[in-house]
Design a protein around this motif. Sequence first.
Motif, PDB file in Angstrom:
ATOM      1  N   LYS A 106      62.813  69.215  26.703  1.00 29.58           N
ATOM      2  CA  LYS A 106      63.368  68.158  26.502  1.00 29.58           C
ATOM      3  C   LYS A 106      62.982  66.712  27.221  1.00 29.58           C
ATOM      4  O   LYS A 106      62.240  66.764  28.325  1.00 29.58           O
ATOM      5  CB  LYS A 106      65.002  68.411  27.231  1.00 29.58           C
ATOM      6  N   ARG A 120      59.566  51.753  27.578  1.00 26.36           N
ATOM      7  CA  ARG A 120      61.364  51.717  27.687  1.00 26.36           C
ATOM      8  C   ARG A 120      62.204  51.292  27.017  1.00 26.36           C
ATOM      9  O   ARG A 120      63.311  51.485  26.140  1.00 26.36           O
ATOM     10  CB  ARG A 120      60.555  50.983  29.450  1.00 26.36           C
ATOM     11  N   ASP A 144      61.513  62.054  26.574  1.00 23.11           N
ATOM     12  CA  ASP A 144      61.732  60.837  25.967  1.00 23.11           C
ATOM     13  C   ASP A 144      60.516  60.685  24.626  1.00 23.11           C
ATOM     14  O   ASP A 144      60.179  59.653  24.010  1.00 23.11           O
ATOM     15  CB  ASP A 144      61.695  59.752  26.470  1.00 23.11           C
ATOM     16  N   TYR A 145      58.967  61.125  25.159  1.00 18.47           N
ATOM     17  CA  TYR A 145      57.624  61.201  24.893  1.00 18.47           C
ATOM     18  C   TYR A 145      57.490  62.233  25.173  1.00 18.47           C
ATOM     19  O   TYR A 145      57.207  62.753  26.583  1.00 18.47           O
ATOM     20  CB  TYR A 145      57.419  59.830  25.458  1.00 18.47           C
ATOM     21  N   GLY A 199      61.311  51.511  23.629  1.00 19.94           N
ATOM     22  CA  GLY A 199      61.174  51.558  22.798  1.00 19.94           C
ATOM     23  C   GLY A 199      61.075  51.300  21.534  1.00 19.94           C
ATOM     24  O   GLY A 199      60.878  51.420  20.321  1.00 19.94           O
ATOM     25  N   LEU A 241      62.823  57.477  32.594  1.00 21.62           N
ATOM     26  CA  LEU A 241      62.228  57.519  31.319  1.00 21.62           C
ATOM     27  C   LEU A 241      61.310  58.715  31.912  1.00 21.62           C
ATOM     28  O   LEU A 241      60.579  59.425  33.029  1.00 21.62           O
ATOM     29  CB  LEU A 241      61.330  56.324  31.283  1.00 21.62           C
ATOM     30  N   LYS A 242      61.285  60.393  30.546  1.00 21.55           N
ATOM     31  CA  LYS A 242      60.847  61.050  31.186  1.00 21.55           C
ATOM     32  C   LYS A 242      59.729  61.103  30.075  1.00 21.55           C
ATOM     33  O   LYS A 242      59.597  61.371  28.860  1.00 21.55           O
ATOM     34  CB  LYS A 242      61.551  62.826  30.824  1.00 21.55           C
ATOM     35  N   GLY A 244      61.517  63.908  21.814  1.00 23.31           N
ATOM     36  CA  GLY A 244      61.694  62.180  21.797  1.00 23.31           C
ATOM     37  C   GLY A 244      60.806  62.162  21.245  1.00 23.31           C
ATOM     38  O   GLY A 244      60.785  62.480  19.505  1.00 23.31           O
TER      39      GLY A 244
END
Length: 256
Positions: free
Chosen positions: A190, A249, A192-193, A251, A57-58, A212
């Motif tokens: 880039k 994680r 994920d959140y 989503g 997770l980024k 994201g």
Amino acid sequence: MRRMRTWCERFLRKRSSRAWFLTESNRIACVKRMGLEAAGAMSRSPSAKRHTSSVSLKILVDMDGVLCDFEAYLLEQFRSKFPDEPFIPVSERNTFYAHEQYGSIKVELKRNITDIMSSPGFFASLRPISNAVTCMHWMRDIPDVSVWICTSPINKYRNCVSEKYQWVEKHLGFEWTKRVIMCKDKTLIKGDYLIDDRPMIHGEEQFKPNFGKHVVFTQPYNCNVTTEWRLSLWPERKDKLLDFIMFLREGLAFRD
């Protein structure tokens, strides 16, 4: 299926009055994960899920208004430098850019605000938002979670850029200066959140941003934004932060 549903119901009942996890859709999504690897981890226990997930997770975290109390210090400096001018309490701020709202009161106030922000020492002197520093360290320690600071410099950047690095080193430590991404267009980064107080993130890729999902960090000027992704404050307890990460994680939408 019965075992999975029972776990989900028990998990929801355990949340405090400031629950991270509120929507019926999340309850259904939780049950539907029966038979998936993620569901197997969840069905064991929340703590097992937190520490055994192999999902990377980024998370990108903004600075001003998320880690740093930008609004409080700006108001403090404005009232100190211009005591006879009208001011706007933080609770009544309704535009993302402070100079726009002040400029609507009196044209010259717009320049006063930008002068304060670009003055030497302003960004270096911002105070951390409550629990922000502790939560950044906690997130950094979670396995398979990659945390980065993603911040935009102001247009008059001469003092801003270096002072943001100074702030990070002072409050988070030198190693965190290696995890700073400074750019004007966050949609190109880039992740994920992105946890950010800006109501809408504009940029070249704004319709499908590379960062994201946008988690709105609550400030007075973004309270009118309708979103399923909102963080009102940094949690005081580590278990609450771990719950927050667990939902990221999976989503699943959340509003604290």
